[in-house]
Design an enzyme around this catalytic site. Structure first.
Site: not given
Ligand code: GLN
Length: 310
Positions: A246, A194, A66
């Site tokens: 988050y 992505y 993320s």
């Molecule tokens: N690639 C991960 C996902 O989409 C990234 C999520 C994260 O690092 N919080 O679930």
């Protein structure tokens, strides 16, 4: 190095926080990430002159996950400008887990609340200029090459395809947004871009340097050349404060007070204006998907060296 932090000091800090790794768990919803070693810890600090100090496993590469959302947002903003991007993705923290679909349905108009949650980041990746997924990811890689001054950085193909094959929730977020006109074109291609973007691999010093460039308001640390417009660097840092950790962003702002972004690989990047970038890696995660060692180490460093921006 700023505030006289040496490798020995950092080694000491790492030793202090190492036991916390036992309180967390390596992400396994992306099967390839489950192979990470929870005891692989690393920390680096890069100042605004580009000088860095690091400790722990410095050679080990990890995927951005993320953290890449900050960089894809910066690129989309450079591609389209603020008005276009924020018509499609909001600016408000969600208070929900990063992969939640809930607000897409309850929020009107149906657009993701911010670019740091998965829904918003998928919409942002969809916007990046480039006809094919590889073209989009190639442009993001070039941006990262510029920031790190390392053209060999690329994505980990095993992690990318592992996530692509298991990304049922992200697929459903995309299809939902496609239905509502937030995502254009092919959902599979957006997911392809992505998952590759999330699988971009860096080492701890490179990540700290990326943080330092944001702290340097978007300018290269050696040449002073502008890599990212100042106001866009500020927008990214503001999102790091409000949504970067988050649904733990509020607590993190109080305890640590550093604009930061974490990823489920266990990496966290922090950026402190006038000071530099801090990167921490520790793959054991808490229930909200943040590195337990990363959180603890950033809290200790911030308190000890008075790094809170508040
Ligand atoms: N690639 C991960 C996902 O989409 C990234 C999520 C994260 O690092 N919080 O679930």
């Amino acid at each position: 190095m700023s505030k006289g932090i040496t490798r020995e000091i950092l080694e000491d800090w790492l030793k202090n926080v190492r036991p916390y790794a036992r309180d967390g768990k390596v992400a396994d919803y992306i099967p390839a990430l489950a192979k990470q070693n929870p005891d692989d810890l690393a920390v680096a600090i890069c100042d605004l002159d580009g000088d860095s100090v690091s400790a722990g496993n410095e050679v080990c590469c990890f995927t951005l996950q993320s953290i890449s959302k900050v960089l894809s947002l910066a690129l989309a903003l450079m591609d389209h400008g603020e008005e276009y991007v924020f018509e499609r993705v909001g600016m408000e923290p969600s208070g929900d887990p990063f992969h939640s679909i809930y607000r897409l349905e309850t929020h009107n108009p149906s657009r993701p609340l911010n670019p740091m949650i998965n829904a918003g980041a998928l919409a942002v990746t969809n916007m990046i200029h480039g006809i094919t997924p590889d073209e989009k990811v190639g442009r993001l890689l070039s941006f990262i090459h510029e920031m790190t001054d390392d053209r060999s950085i690329t994505y980990n193909t095993e992690v990318a395809s592992s996530e692509y094959e298991s990304a049922h929730l992200n697929r459903s977020l995309c299809y939902y947004m496609k239905q509502h006109g937030v995502i254009k074109g092919s959902v599979e291609e957006t997911l392809d871009a992505y998952t590759k973007q999330c699988a971009i691999e860096v080492n701890i010093r490179q990540l700290a340097r990326i943080g330092a460039i944001f702290a340097n308001e978007g300018k290269d640390l050696d040449s002073g050349r502008r890599i990212l417009p100042m106001h866009l660097a500020r927008i990214c840092k503001t999102f790091m404060v409000t949504c970067g950790m988050y649904d733990a962003s509020g607590e993190f702002a109080i305890k640590v007070g550093i604009p930061a972004k974490s990823g489920v690989s266990g990496a966290v990047v922090g950026t402190v204006n006038g000071y530099g970038g801090i990167a921490v890696y520790g793959p054991a995660l808490d229930g909200k998907g943040n590195s337990v060692v990363g959180l603890k180490l950033l809290e200790l460093l911030s308190n000890r060296y008075d790094l809170s921006i508040f």
